[in-house]
Motif scaffolding. Sequence first.
Motif, PDB file in Angstrom:
ATOM      1  N   LYS A  52     112.955  49.307 -17.618  1.00  0.00           N
ATOM      2  CA  LYS A  52     111.542  49.650 -17.796  1.00  0.00           C
ATOM      3  C   LYS A  52     110.733  48.391 -17.460  1.00  0.00           C
ATOM      4  O   LYS A  52     111.119  47.281 -17.853  1.00  0.00           O
ATOM      5  N   ALA A  53     109.620  48.601 -16.735  1.00  0.00           N
ATOM      6  CA  ALA A  53     108.810  47.443 -16.330  1.00  0.00           C
ATOM      7  C   ALA A  53     108.104  46.834 -17.544  1.00  0.00           C
ATOM      8  O   ALA A  53     107.411  47.529 -18.274  1.00  0.00           O
ATOM      9  N   SER A  54     108.290  45.517 -17.752  1.00  0.00           N
ATOM     10  CA  SER A  54     107.624  44.843 -18.865  1.00  0.00           C
ATOM     11  C   SER A  54     106.211  44.454 -18.414  1.00  0.00           C
ATOM     12  O   SER A  54     105.933  44.404 -17.213  1.00  0.00           O
ATOM     13  N   PRO A  55     105.285  44.159 -19.375  1.00  0.00           N
ATOM     14  CA  PRO A  55     103.914  43.775 -18.968  1.00  0.00           C
ATOM     15  C   PRO A  55     103.909  42.555 -18.034  1.00  0.00           C
ATOM     16  O   PRO A  55     103.167  42.522 -17.051  1.00  0.00           O
ATOM     17  N   GLU A  56     104.774  41.558 -18.303  1.00  0.00           N
ATOM     18  CA  GLU A  56     104.748  40.359 -17.441  1.00  0.00           C
ATOM     19  C   GLU A  56     105.275  40.675 -16.033  1.00  0.00           C
ATOM     20  O   GLU A  56     104.760  40.179 -15.023  1.00  0.00           O
ATOM     21  N   GLN A  57     106.251  41.587 -15.991  1.00  0.00           N
ATOM     22  CA  GLN A  57     106.797  42.019 -14.690  1.00  0.00           C
ATOM     23  C   GLN A  57     105.722  42.798 -13.918  1.00  0.00           C
ATOM     24  O   GLN A  57     105.553  42.627 -12.713  1.00  0.00           O
ATOM     25  N   MET A  58     105.018  43.643 -14.647  1.00  0.00           N
ATOM     26  CA  MET A  58     103.988  44.478 -14.031  1.00  0.00           C
ATOM     27  C   MET A  58     102.858  43.594 -13.491  1.00  0.00           C
ATOM     28  O   MET A  58     102.435  43.750 -12.340  1.00  0.00           O
ATOM     29  N   ASN A  59     102.381  42.629 -14.311  1.00  0.00           N
ATOM     30  CA  ASN A  59     101.304  41.749 -13.850  1.00  0.00           C
ATOM     31  C   ASN A  59     101.734  40.958 -12.614  1.00  0.00           C
ATOM     32  O   ASN A  59     100.969  40.789 -11.660  1.00  0.00           O
ATOM     33  N   THR A  60     102.965  40.466 -12.639  1.00  0.00           N
ATOM     34  CA  THR A  60     103.458  39.700 -11.487  1.00  0.00           C
ATOM     35  C   THR A  60     103.468  40.586 -10.243  1.00  0.00           C
ATOM     36  O   THR A  60     103.024  40.181  -9.165  1.00  0.00           O
ATOM     37  N   GLU A 271      95.685  29.359   2.470  1.00  0.00           N
ATOM     38  CA  GLU A 271      94.645  29.165   3.490  1.00  0.00           C
ATOM     39  C   GLU A 271      94.045  30.492   3.973  1.00  0.00           C
ATOM     40  O   GLU A 271      93.009  30.507   4.604  1.00  0.00           O
ATOM     41  N   TYR A 272      94.732  31.590   3.706  1.00  0.00           N
ATOM     42  CA  TYR A 272      94.266  32.893   4.209  1.00  0.00           C
ATOM     43  C   TYR A 272      93.944  33.885   3.089  1.00  0.00           C
ATOM     44  O   TYR A 272      93.339  34.917   3.319  1.00  0.00           O
ATOM     45  N   MET A 273      94.372  33.548   1.870  1.00  0.00           N
ATOM     46  CA  MET A 273      94.306  34.480   0.743  1.00  0.00           C
ATOM     47  C   MET A 273      92.862  34.690   0.274  1.00  0.00           C
ATOM     48  O   MET A 273      92.200  33.739  -0.127  1.00  0.00           O
ATOM     49  N   PRO A 274      92.357  35.924   0.350  1.00  0.00           N
ATOM     50  CA  PRO A 274      91.001  36.152  -0.168  1.00  0.00           C
ATOM     51  C   PRO A 274      91.026  36.236  -1.702  1.00  0.00           C
ATOM     52  O   PRO A 274      92.063  35.971  -2.318  1.00  0.00           O
ATOM     53  N   ASP A 275      89.910  36.660  -2.332  1.00  0.00           N
ATOM     54  CA  ASP A 275      89.904  36.823  -3.799  1.00  0.00           C
ATOM     55  C   ASP A 275      90.882  37.912  -4.184  1.00  0.00           C
ATOM     56  O   ASP A 275      90.984  38.942  -3.519  1.00  0.00           O
ATOM     57  N   ILE A 276      91.582  37.686  -5.283  1.00  0.00           N
ATOM     58  CA  ILE A 276      92.601  38.642  -5.738  1.00  0.00           C
ATOM     59  C   ILE A 276      92.157  39.177  -7.108  1.00  0.00           C
ATOM     60  O   ILE A 276      92.162  38.439  -8.104  1.00  0.00           O
ATOM     61  N   ASN A 277      91.760  40.470  -7.152  1.00  0.00           N
ATOM     62  CA  ASN A 277      91.221  41.065  -8.400  1.00  0.00           C
ATOM     63  C   ASN A 277      92.195  40.942  -9.555  1.00  0.00           C
ATOM     64  O   ASN A 277      91.809  40.656 -10.684  1.00  0.00           O
ATOM     65  N   SER A 278      93.467  41.176  -9.279  1.00  0.00           N
ATOM     66  CA  SER A 278      94.428  41.272 -10.383  1.00  0.00           C
ATOM     67  C   SER A 278      94.733  39.929 -11.043  1.00  0.00           C
ATOM     68  O   SER A 278      95.389  39.897 -12.090  1.00  0.00           O
ATOM     69  N   LEU A 279      94.232  38.819 -10.469  1.00  0.00           N
ATOM     70  CA  LEU A 279      94.410  37.537 -11.167  1.00  0.00           C
ATOM     71  C   LEU A 279      93.637  37.546 -12.487  1.00  0.00           C
ATOM     72  O   LEU A 279      93.903  36.752 -13.383  1.00  0.00           O
ATOM     73  N   SER A 280      92.674  38.491 -12.622  1.00  0.00           N
ATOM     74  CA  SER A 280      91.916  38.590 -13.877  1.00  0.00           C
ATOM     75  C   SER A 280      92.790  39.160 -14.998  1.00  0.00           C
ATOM     76  O   SER A 280      92.404  39.148 -16.164  1.00  0.00           O
ATOM     77  N   LYS A 281      93.978  39.663 -14.668  1.00  0.00           N
ATOM     78  CA  LYS A 281      94.854  40.244 -15.703  1.00  0.00           C
ATOM     79  C   LYS A 281      95.653  39.182 -16.450  1.00  0.00           C
ATOM     80  O   LYS A 281      96.337  39.486 -17.427  1.00  0.00           O
ATOM     81  N   VAL A 282      95.628  37.916 -15.936  1.00  0.00           N
ATOM     82  CA  VAL A 282      96.335  36.839 -16.647  1.00  0.00           C
ATOM     83  C   VAL A 282      95.310  35.799 -17.111  1.00  0.00           C
ATOM     84  O   VAL A 282      94.118  35.910 -16.765  1.00  0.00           O
TER      85      VAL A 282
END
Length: 449
Positions: A52-60, A271-282
């Motif tokens: 079963k996916a754990s919260p830390e696994q899911m966020n990653t 160098e290419y990565m735009p804003d990542i919404n899901s970084l707000s989950k950590v």
Amino acid sequence: MDQNILERVNPVFNTAKMTVFQLASTGEKDAAAIAERLNLTFEETQNSASSKASPEQMNTSLIMLETRWRTSSAIALQTGCKTLVDLPCGYTPRAKDFAQKGIAYYGLDLPAAIAEAEPAILSLIDEDQRPLVHFCGVDATNGESLRAALKDTEGPLCITTEGLLMYFNDSEVGALCDNIRMLLSEHGGCWVTSDPETTFQYLMTLQPIAGDRFMEVMAKNKSMVQDKSDVSVGKSALIVSPRGDAAENMKNAMKFLAAHGLKAERMILSEYMPDINSLSKVTPEQAEAIRQNMHKCAYWKITTMDKSVAVDSADLSSESFDVQANVANETLNLSLKGRVDTLTAPNLLALYERIKAEYTLRAVAIDCGELAYISSAGLRVLLIMKKGSPDGVRLTGINATVREILAQTGFDSILDGAVSLLGSVIEKTLVKPTFLYYIFSVKFIKEGS
Ligand SMILES: C[S@@+](CC[C@H](N)C(=O)[O-])C[C@H]1O[C@@H](n2cnc3c(N)ncnc32)[C@H](O)[C@@H]1O
């Protein structure tokens, strides 16, 4: 064909349901619409029989997946190609983004995935942009299926591959490389893939989230993905393993590409990565650590090695000897001038060793048009080249003097493409050094007299 039968043959397309559900969970609205249309659930897409996916696994997974999705698109746009080939496209809504930008989109995947993905994705695309969007069932290891799918494309292709190479064994990944090389040779363009360093990216994302438990969580995630794909994940020669000597593993993956006529440029993720919404989950600290870690990860922009590369050999020239060298299509092309004797043969060997260390070589083609003389030392260098070249050594433009030397020593069997004989002649001379000494002595005595 019945979806159930297709799934039993190759369940790997289920992994694409896992990823589109994750993309939907990052807040990507079009992915959420597709997930809803396909009735995807957390239980069905994220958990597996073994775990079963754990919260830390899911966020990653969310951060990793969203980063992959957005960054691959950013790199693909930056290539300037007007045709995007998404291989494998899975169920993501990339077609919509690219069609809105006026870029022709070709979504290729296994027929089972396309059968479900095509109607779901097309339903999101404006009527006037639909002519830009094409879907086709292929097998990435089958060159003819890819060629047929892309026969109507115009201009250079940007081929993106996210989440495929880890499901292939070495022979499948080799076939894919050959197919991509064929497509790039025919259409031009490049191949952008996140897959070779995907394990690093996962590790670098997970580590700030899971702390000391990161190895345990990583192993759990791997077994879950394996369950869904029914194959052993991450074993192919193009997946760089962080275990052992990572730099050496990277070099080996690059060598594997080179053996298939391809070369890669590492595109540093940050160098290419735009804003990542899901970084707000950590936490902000974890998000910052992940962003910093992305300086160490790269996607690969891969192109063919078809162009000939000139090799600088000026330092090895002398008054009596000169050599020009270039490498094209895994063939070392040499142009020899003057004498290759005991004084100059070391220069030729040094050049060969230098090039061999840098390029994959299958053959050596030597233009002898301006070669005045070759001694036994030079012939030994040819022998070394032959031993290192699976497709042999070919000599052209030989003058009468050199031809006679080659005939006397048995090396003439390599002339004009009769390369295969060289091996046997040379093996004999190698196992019988006295015979070698004998034939060379005869030549020297003859020349001296
Ligand atoms: C993890 S998903 C990735 C899909 C998509 N790129 C994404 O990021 O969601 C793996 C995909 O590889 C596809 N696939 C597996 N083997 C394939 C093959 N031999 N040829 C083409 N696609 C293949 C599966 O159908 C599945 O859609």
